[in-house]
Design an enzyme around this catalytic site. Structure first.
Site, PDB file in Angstrom:
ATOM      1  CG  ASP A   1      -2.417  -0.593   2.730  1.00 56.09           C
ATOM      2  OD1 ASP A   1      -2.517   0.573   2.269  1.00 56.09           O
ATOM      3  OD2 ASP A   1      -1.338  -1.201   2.758  1.00 56.09           O
TER       4      ASP A   1
ATOM      5  CE1 TYR B   1       0.272   8.851   1.741  1.00 60.42           C
ATOM      6  CE2 TYR B   1      -1.258   7.364   2.836  1.00 60.42           C
ATOM      7  CZ  TYR B   1      -0.161   7.567   2.009  1.00 60.42           C
ATOM      8  OH  TYR B   1       0.501   6.495   1.469  1.00 60.42           O
TER       9      TYR B   1
HETATM   10  C1  G6P Z   1       0.082   2.953   1.913  1.00 57.32           C
HETATM   11  C2  G6P Z   1      -1.078   3.504   1.143  1.00 57.32           C
HETATM   12  C3  G6P Z   1      -1.043   3.057  -0.280  1.00 57.32           C
HETATM   13  C4  G6P Z   1       0.278   3.390  -0.903  1.00 57.32           C
HETATM   14  C5  G6P Z   1       1.403   2.815  -0.083  1.00 57.32           C
HETATM   15  C6  G6P Z   1       2.716   3.310  -0.629  1.00 57.32           C
HETATM   16  O1  G6P Z   1      -0.061   1.589   2.085  1.00 57.32           O
HETATM   17  O2  G6P Z   1      -2.316   3.155   1.669  1.00 57.32           O
HETATM   18  O3  G6P Z   1      -2.076   3.709  -0.970  1.00 57.32           O
HETATM   19  O4  G6P Z   1       0.354   2.869  -2.210  1.00 57.32           O
HETATM   20  O5  G6P Z   1       1.286   3.209   1.244  1.00 57.32           O
HETATM   21  O6  G6P Z   1       3.727   2.628  -0.016  1.00 57.32           O
HETATM   22  P1  G6P Z   1       5.182   2.580  -0.647  1.00 57.32           P
HETATM   23  O7  G6P Z   1       5.897   1.676   0.273  1.00 57.32           O
HETATM   24  O8  G6P Z   1       5.019   2.048  -2.056  1.00 57.32           O
HETATM   25  O9  G6P Z   1       5.688   3.975  -0.638  1.00 57.32           O
HETATM   26 MN    MN Z   2      -3.903   3.857   0.152  1.00 53.79          MN
END
Ligand code: G6P
Ligand code: MN
Length: 439
Positions: A169, A264
């Site tokens: 996402d 990222y």
């Molecule tokens: C985004 C990335 C995901 C990841 C998430 C982590 O949505 O696409 O791959 O898992 O961020 O988010 P968080 O809120 O769990 O740190």
């Molecule tokens: Mn991701």
């Protein structure tokens, strides 16, 4: 109407995904939703919340909660997969072990992502086998499980013919923010993008056919990939640490003002800055456990006590996107989405069989990637190094090879030296005793 199974039913993301399904029932009709998880206790805590979300919209959809694979997948038409092998306790290790060595601590980028990959590839293949045994022969698995790049490569290597579509996402979250910046609905954006998952660049952002990337780049260089006042329409990426992540791509724009990087890339291009501002004792895993997790579990408890469900789950692009992709698969809509696919020439100067992230038209037989052409030498080189790191990690998992794991860690741009790679890998082997294949 479809039978849909959610593997990783006990995830705190499940209520949000189900809410997204409920508002799209006319487009994606459902006969039954099944939750499947190997952590029965956790799933049983989340399930009443999910059931309430369903019943607020439909009395007729059957709801099943199970830890039995046959019950979960028998005759299913779609499986949404979102496994987190080792749960947040192991995410914490993925983040903290590298940080102790002065290296980026992140769940999908750097050594943390490699460690998570070593935990996830084989369980993902097990899940695919269970689905293939019990589900409808035409069933699609739409897979959010991280680390998505490595999982996608592992699945390609071990189950090349499986009907699995790997998604993330992050691109669509970036597009949500772009829409907010440009004052356009995100659905009106059409982007070009090339790279690997969590490692790529937007090269065109069209609104009504006009490329708005130049304007967007100027904005991002000043404010980050956020509106000026940091307002977003989706709570999912609004925690202060996420606002920081969106803002942090400003320095990349200063140094390389080409294209628009996936946020990222900050972990790979400026790891020193990232480490300097990370708290080695309290990482994102801790924030999530103390925040999102606690909040939903408290809401579940309150709902059990009072019958009133507090608003404690995210409804946003994460859920909306997986439903969009499923609709396009189900009805051959050929919508254009950014997904993870086998390259097959979409990026001309990357290997034919690399698992890349590019736009693709989603048909009922899977994604048809759009040609992005050849990419510049700088980007190609970064991509090749990251790809090699991820492919060696997959081979290390399949072959149980310590040497290849060490090579994967050493090649990762977040890791400065082979000594760092070895020290981190050795600590991770200890921490992952219950999860990794023997190396
Ligand atoms: C985004 C990335 C995901 C990841 C998430 C982590 O949505 O696409 O791959 O898992 O961020 O988010 P968080 O809120 O769990 O740190
Ligand atoms: Mn991701």
């Amino acid at each position: 109407p479809f039978i849909l199974s959610i593997a990783g039913g006990g995830s705190t993301y499940t209520p949000g995904i189900v809410k997204s399904l409920m508002v799209r029932l006319e487009d994606f009709p459902l006969a039954e939703i099944r939750l499947y998880d190997i952590d029965e206790a956790r799933q049983n805590t989340i399930a009443p919340v999910v059931e309430k979300v369903i019943r607020d919209h439909s009395q007729s959809i059957k709801f099943t909660v199970t830890s039995d694979a046959q019950t979960a997948f028998r005759g299913a038409h779609f499986v949404f997969a979102q496994m987190r092998v080792g749960q947040y306790k192991m995410r914490e290790q993925d983040e903290k072990i590298p940080l102790r060595h002065g290296v980026v601590g992140q769940e999908t980028c750097g050594p943390g992502g490699l460690a998570y990959g070593l935990r996830t590839i084989l369980p993902m293949v097990e899940l695919i086998d269970l689905v293939e045994r019990y589900a409808d022969k035409k069933a699609w698995i739409v897979n959010y499980s991280n680390p998505a790049a490595i999982v996608a490569e592992g699945v390609r290597r071990l189950r090349p013919n499986a009907r699995v579509l790997n998604i993330c996402d992050m691109p669509v979250a970036a597009m949500r923010n772009m829409g907010a910046i440009l004052g356009a609905d995100r659905h009106k954006l059409e982007v070009d993008y090339f790279g690997l998952n969590h490692f790529g660049w937007f090269t065109k952002v069209r609104v009504d056919g006009e490329d708005r990337l130049p304007e967007l780049r100027e904005h991002v260089a000043r404010f980050g990939l956020l509106t000026e006042d940091a307002a977003q329409t989706d709570p999912q990426h609004s925690d202060p640490s996420w606002v920081k992540t969106w803002r942090n791509i400003k320095p990349i724009m200063d140094h390389f003002p080409d294209f628009l990087p996936n946020p990222y890339l900050q972990y790979y291009l400026m790891p020193n800055d990232i480490v300097a501002h990370q708290n080695a004792d309290y990482t994102r895993a801790n924030e999530v456990m103390d925040g999102r997790e606690k909040k939903l579990f408290a809401a579940a408890a309150e709902y059990q006590r009072t019958g009133i469900l507090p608003d404690a789950y995210h409804v946003g692009v994460h859920g909306a996107f997986i439903v969009d992709v499923a609709c396009s698969l189900a009805f051959d809509l050929r919508q254009r989405h950014l997904v993870i696919v086998e390259n097959k020439g979409a990026i001309a100067n990357l290997p034919y069989d690399a698992m890349v992230e590019v736009p693709a038209y989603i048909t009922s037989e899977g994604p048809e990637p759009v040609r992005m052409g050849a990419v510049p030498l700088f980007h190609q080189t970064l991509l090749m190094q990251q790809l090699a790191s991820e492919q060696l990690l997959v081979e290390a998992t399949i072959e149980g090879s310590y040497e290849k794991a060490l090579q994967a860690f050493t090649l990762n741009r977040t890791v400065p030296t082979m000594q760092h790679a070895k020290a981190i890998l050795d600590e991770m082997i200890e921490a992952n005793r219950d999860y990794w294949p023997a190396l």
